[in-house]
Design a protein around this motif. Structure first.
Motif, PDB file in Angstrom:
ATOM      1  N   TRP A  35       0.966  -1.248   0.419  1.00 15.62           N
ATOM      2  CA  TRP A  35       0.131  -0.251   0.102  1.00 15.62           C
ATOM      3  C   TRP A  35       0.820   1.103  -0.275  1.00 15.62           C
ATOM      4  CZ3 TRP A  35      -4.510   1.525  -0.726  1.00 15.62           C
ATOM      5  CH2 TRP A  35      -5.081   2.679  -0.561  1.00 15.62           C
ATOM      6  N   TYR A  46      -1.893   8.765   6.439  1.00 14.75           N
ATOM      7  CA  TYR A  46      -3.293   9.424   6.663  1.00 14.75           C
ATOM      8  C   TYR A  46      -4.519   7.478   6.527  1.00 14.75           C
ATOM      9  CZ  TYR A  46      -2.507  13.908   6.566  1.00 14.75           C
ATOM     10  OH  TYR A  46      -1.860  15.314   6.635  1.00 14.75           O
ATOM     11  N   THR A  47      -3.975   6.587   6.275  1.00 22.50           N
ATOM     12  CA  THR A  47      -4.643   5.173   6.482  1.00 22.50           C
ATOM     13  C   THR A  47      -3.504   3.853   7.283  1.00 22.50           C
ATOM     14  OG1 THR A  47      -2.753   4.684   4.823  1.00 22.50           O
ATOM     15  CG2 THR A  47      -4.826   5.871   3.948  1.00 22.50           C
ATOM     16  N   ILE A  50      -5.420  -1.170   7.335  1.00 17.47           N
ATOM     17  CA  ILE A  50      -5.702  -2.138   5.950  1.00 17.47           C
ATOM     18  C   ILE A  50      -5.757  -3.350   5.131  1.00 17.47           C
ATOM     19  CG2 ILE A  50      -5.369  -1.829   3.595  1.00 17.47           C
ATOM     20  CD1 ILE A  50      -3.254   0.725   4.793  1.00 17.47           C
ATOM     21  N   VAL A  59      -9.545  -0.156   3.892  1.00 19.63           N
ATOM     22  CA  VAL A  59      -8.900   1.222   3.249  1.00 19.63           C
ATOM     23  C   VAL A  59     -10.017   2.320   4.434  1.00 19.63           C
ATOM     24  CG1 VAL A  59      -7.515   2.417   3.759  1.00 19.63           C
ATOM     25  CG2 VAL A  59      -8.156   1.044   1.945  1.00 19.63           C
ATOM     26  N   GLU A  60      -9.053   2.358   5.963  1.00 20.19           N
ATOM     27  CA  GLU A  60      -9.556   3.249   7.402  1.00 20.19           C
ATOM     28  C   GLU A  60      -9.061   4.014   6.923  1.00 20.19           C
ATOM     29  OE1 GLU A  60     -10.115   3.477  11.424  1.00 20.19           O
ATOM     30  OE2 GLU A  60     -10.272   2.101  11.127  1.00 20.19           O
ATOM     31  N   VAL A  61      -9.189   5.226   6.802  1.00 20.15           N
ATOM     32  CA  VAL A  61      -9.032   6.697   6.096  1.00 20.15           C
ATOM     33  C   VAL A  61      -9.416   7.979   7.153  1.00 20.15           C
ATOM     34  CG1 VAL A  61      -8.341   9.182   4.626  1.00 20.15           C
ATOM     35  CG2 VAL A  61      -9.022   6.744   4.073  1.00 20.15           C
ATOM     36  N   LYS A  67      -9.304  11.088   2.007  1.00 12.63           N
ATOM     37  CA  LYS A  67     -10.703  10.288   1.663  1.00 12.63           C
ATOM     38  C   LYS A  67     -11.481  10.492   0.332  1.00 12.63           C
ATOM     39  CE  LYS A  67     -14.770   8.162   3.238  1.00 12.63           C
ATOM     40  NZ  LYS A  67     -15.973   8.133   4.426  1.00 12.63           N
ATOM     41  N   PHE A  95     -13.251   3.110   0.698  1.00 13.14           N
ATOM     42  CA  PHE A  95     -12.744   3.361   2.207  1.00 13.14           C
ATOM     43  C   PHE A  95     -14.036   4.123   3.148  1.00 13.14           C
ATOM     44  CE2 PHE A  95     -10.810   4.470  -2.084  1.00 13.14           C
ATOM     45  CZ  PHE A  95      -9.410   3.853  -1.834  1.00 13.14           C
TER      46      PHE A  95
END
Length: 96
Positions: A35, A46-47, A50, A59-61, A67, A95
């Motif tokens: 990634w 910022y992520t 994953i 993916v958490e943003v 995002k 996301f």
């Protein structure tokens, strides 16, 4: 007495992975680890969280601005990750 059926450690590990059918899962781990390589350190900051499940990359943003940018680049990101994996591993990106 020596055995004639000798093989290198790498060959033994490859055959073990193939026997245990772990190739797909190892490639999934490679996709997640690539990634940062695919998107760069700035985006990777910022992520988090994953993970890949059944071809869907989650993916958490942490930033709404990032995002939004990632949502617009979703298809390009998917292609980059699949190119790095060498096969179609990611079919969709979600996301959160």
């Amino acid at each position: 007495m020596r055995r004639s059926n000798t093989q290198s450690l790498a060959e033994a590990l490859r055959s073990y992975i193939k026997e245990m059918r772990m190739e797909r899962k190892l490639k999934e781990v490679d996709v997640v680890q690539s990634w940062e390589e695919a998107l760069g350190k700035t985006i990777a900051r910022y992520t988090r969280n994953i993970y890949l499940s059944k071809g869907i990359l989650f993916v958490e943003v942490s930033s709404p601005v990032v995002k939004n940018e990632l949502l617009m680049m979703r298809e390009d990101i998917r292609k980059r990750l699949n190119d790095l994996a060498g096969e179609e591993m990611v079919t969709k990106i979600v996301f959160k």
